[in-house]
Design an enzyme around this catalytic site. Structure first.
Site, short mmCIF file in Angstrom:
data_model
loop_
_atom_site.label_atom_id
_atom_site.label_comp_id
_atom_site.label_asym_id
_atom_site.label_seq_id
_atom_site.Cartn_x
_atom_site.Cartn_y
_atom_site.Cartn_z
N HIS A 89 3.04 -18.55 29.71
CA HIS A 89 2.25 -17.40 29.27
C HIS A 89 2.50 -16.26 30.27
CE1 HIS A 89 -1.46 -15.04 28.59
NE2 HIS A 89 -1.64 -15.71 27.47
N ASP A 117 -1.06 -24.24 34.94
CA ASP A 117 -1.79 -23.45 33.96
C ASP A 117 -2.37 -24.44 32.95
OD1 ASP A 117 -2.71 -21.94 31.90
OD2 ASP A 117 -0.85 -20.83 31.55
N CYS A 166 1.75 -13.86 23.97
CA CYS A 166 1.93 -13.57 25.40
C CYS A 166 2.96 -14.48 26.03
CB CYS A 166 0.60 -13.67 26.15
SG CYS A 166 -0.64 -12.50 25.58
#
Lengths: 153, 417
Positions: free
Chosen positions: B131, B207, B375
């Site tokens: 991302h 993440d 994104c």
């Protein structure tokens, strides 16, 4: 599904399936302008050739949704061969249309000015106004063209 | 259902009943919510926990000595403890920093830890499936101190290409990777990569925004160093993110934002930062959101993460096989084609129909999917796509949602075909 058909009118689907003025122009003499929609990744490249204050030719490449692609195709058909001053008026009128001023188009009153008549099929994009997030799809090519005209001044 | 009351056995219909938004009717159809990867739907317990704070316990935290201020502080710190338990933080709540969202978490990592510990030529190893939140802060740090940002490629099977990982690790000080791709659904082998990073003397940041509500998140077992996620992708509210790191690392990290709450002392000649997570929480924090997150953790624990994983795997398996057989190849899944190391995020490329148009047609069926580049533009470029239409599952999803999705996709294909 009436509102969906309001958005995807036959004219729009036709221009999406068979885009007009697709391609490139040698640059120079043509001016090459890129437009991006960072939110959705749509990209458009407008090639415009202005001679003696007339937009003698316009071509478009890029990729995007049916609204952005048909809008750019409709735009190219509406502005090609027109004096730059008239192109600017058509752009202004189209942006008015996208701001919800649909009273000037599609109402019972026939368009009264040459500019509005010149828009013709563009009125098909009127339904976009009811889908606010798609307005930026419809205006991408127009903003890119306006930028190109400004740069050629 | 009372907030946090455990659900004895997992039943997605029960989760649906707990989720007010799923009662919405749009275009005369019940809503089909397939956008949990963008934001998950909070159960009533989460919403009520936030309302209860505002109605009965509203006060600033860490300040007053009066009853409601103590209660507000207990709620806020209680959420920290709940998160520490949920991800099995070895030293507990002292390792949990609250941020605005996962993106701010990565900015904290880059601008605090990265700025202090990385110098010109040091390498941060990310991947092509990250991302932007795990790319742009590193590019920004590169502008400041000349680090190198290196990318692990993604192979044609939509997985990390680890063929040359040993040479990619040259000079790496930090590996920073997504646990689950928000576009592909691919689940990365974080535990193995953590061992690899440590063998090379590097740290590893994860993440977990996409994975946290869809797979167990045990930072002790994974043996990672940073674990970053957001509340609103785990049935909690927006406006709150979490950074976990080891206490020993946290203690050495310089402050990020300055102001009230993050100091031990301020004089006319300078300031001394606070110790612990407070050092990174300048200003009045999102207290109601922390109350909501605490309730979300209890709710997820009540459902059982293993139950959620199994439920979503079944939904994904069913959806993948039906998408493959229904459309004569006109609908392509951009992601692994089976449920091995894969979560319930299904990106679609529909032949001849732009993702925005797919999503627009689906909206008429009250189907919520996300069109766009998610994104993750480097990943889109890798697969020569501008965008996809992404459907994603949550614990409240049912095969019925896939039925409506497929019906609506047929309509889109007919309309644009």
């Amino acid at each position: 599904m009436s509102s969906l058909e309001d958005l995807y009118r036959e004219v729009i689907l036709d221009h999406y399936r068979s885009p007009r003025n697709r391609g490139e122009l040698p640059s120079p003499p043509a001016r090459r302008v890129e437009g991006f929609n960072p939110l959705c990744g749509d990209e458009i490249v407008v090639y415009l050739e202005v001679r003696d204050d007339v937009l003698v030719d316009i071509k478009l490449t890029g990729h995007g949704c049916s609204i952005s692609q048909s809008s750019s195709s409709l735009m190219s058909a509406a502005v090609k061969g027109k004096p730059v001053s008239q192109v600017r008026e058509i752009i202004a009128n189209f942006k008015q249309l996208m701001m919800g001023h649909e009273a000037t188009l599609g109402s019972d009153e026939a368009p009264t000015t040459a500019d509005l008549r010149a828009m013709g099929e563009l009125a098909a994009l009127q339904g976009v106004v009811k889908f606010p997030v798609r307005i930026k799809c419809a205006t991408l090519a127009w903003n890119t063209l306006a930028q190109g005209l400004d740069e050629s001044d | 259902m009372a907030p946090g009351e455990p659900v004895s056995s997992f039943d997605p219909r029960r989760v649906r009943a707990d989720t007010p938004l799923l009662r919405r009717v749009i275009n005369e159809r019940p809503i089909t919510y397939l956008d949990s990867a963008a934001s998950s739907l909070p159960p009533r317990a989460v919403i009520e926990a936030m309302s209860r704070y505002y109605e009965m316990r509203h006060a600033n935290v860490h300040r007053g000595v009066y009853q409601t201020a103590n209660e507000a502080t207990a709620i806020y710190e209680g959420a920290r403890e709940a998160i520490a338990r949920f991800i099995n933080a070895p030293a507990g709540a002292n390792e949990i920093v609250f941020t605005k969202n996962a993106t701010e978490g990565f900015n904290l990592l880059a601008k605090s830890w990265g700025h202090k510990n990385l110098k010109a030529g040091d390498v941060v190893l990310v991947s092509e499936m990250e991302h932007h939140a795990n790319i742009v802060p590193w590019f920004q740090l590169r502008e400041v101190n000349g680090i190198e940002v290196r990318f692990i490629p993604v192979n044609d099977d939509f997985r990390l290409d680890l063929t040359d990982i040993e040479s990619l690790m040259e000079g790496v000080k930090l590996v920073s990777l997504t646990a689950m791709s928000n576009v592909l659904g691919t689940i990365n082998p974080i535990k193995d990569l953590a061992a690899l990073a440590h063998r090379h003397g590097a740290l590893i940041a994860v993440d977990a925004a996409q994975s946290v509500a869809h797979s167990p998140s045990d930072v002790t077992d994974l043996d990672v160093d940073f674990f970053i996620f957001s509340a609103h992708k785990m049935l909690g509210p927006t406006g709150l993110g979490v950074v976990w790191t080891r206490e020993a690392i946290l203690d050495q990290m310089p402050p990020f934002l300055g102001g009230g709450g993050m100091i031990a002392d301020v004089r006319v000649d300078g300031y001394t930062p606070a110790n612990g997570p407070s050092r990174f929480e300048a200003g009045t924090p999102p207290i109601a959101e922390a109350a909501g997150l605490g309730a979300a953790v209890l709710y997820l624990e009540g459902l059982g993460m293993a139950n959620i994983v199994e439920h979503e795997r079944n939904l994904t398996s069913d959806a993948l096989s039906r998408l493959a057989s229904e459309f004569d190849g006109r609908v392509r899944v951009i992601g692994p084609s089976d449920t091995h190391s894969r979560g319930g995020v299904i990106s679609l490329d529909v032949e001849g129909v732009h993702p925005h148009d797919v999503a627009q047609v689906l909206d008429q069926f009250a189907v919520c999917v996300r069109p766009g580049h998610h994104c993750a533009k480097p990943l889109m470029r890798r697969f020569n796509l501008a965008a996809t239409a992404r459907a994603s599952f949550g614990p409240y999803s049912l095969t019925r949602d896939t039925d409506v999705l497929i019906e609506a996709l047929h309509h889109a294909l007919t309309m644009f075909g």
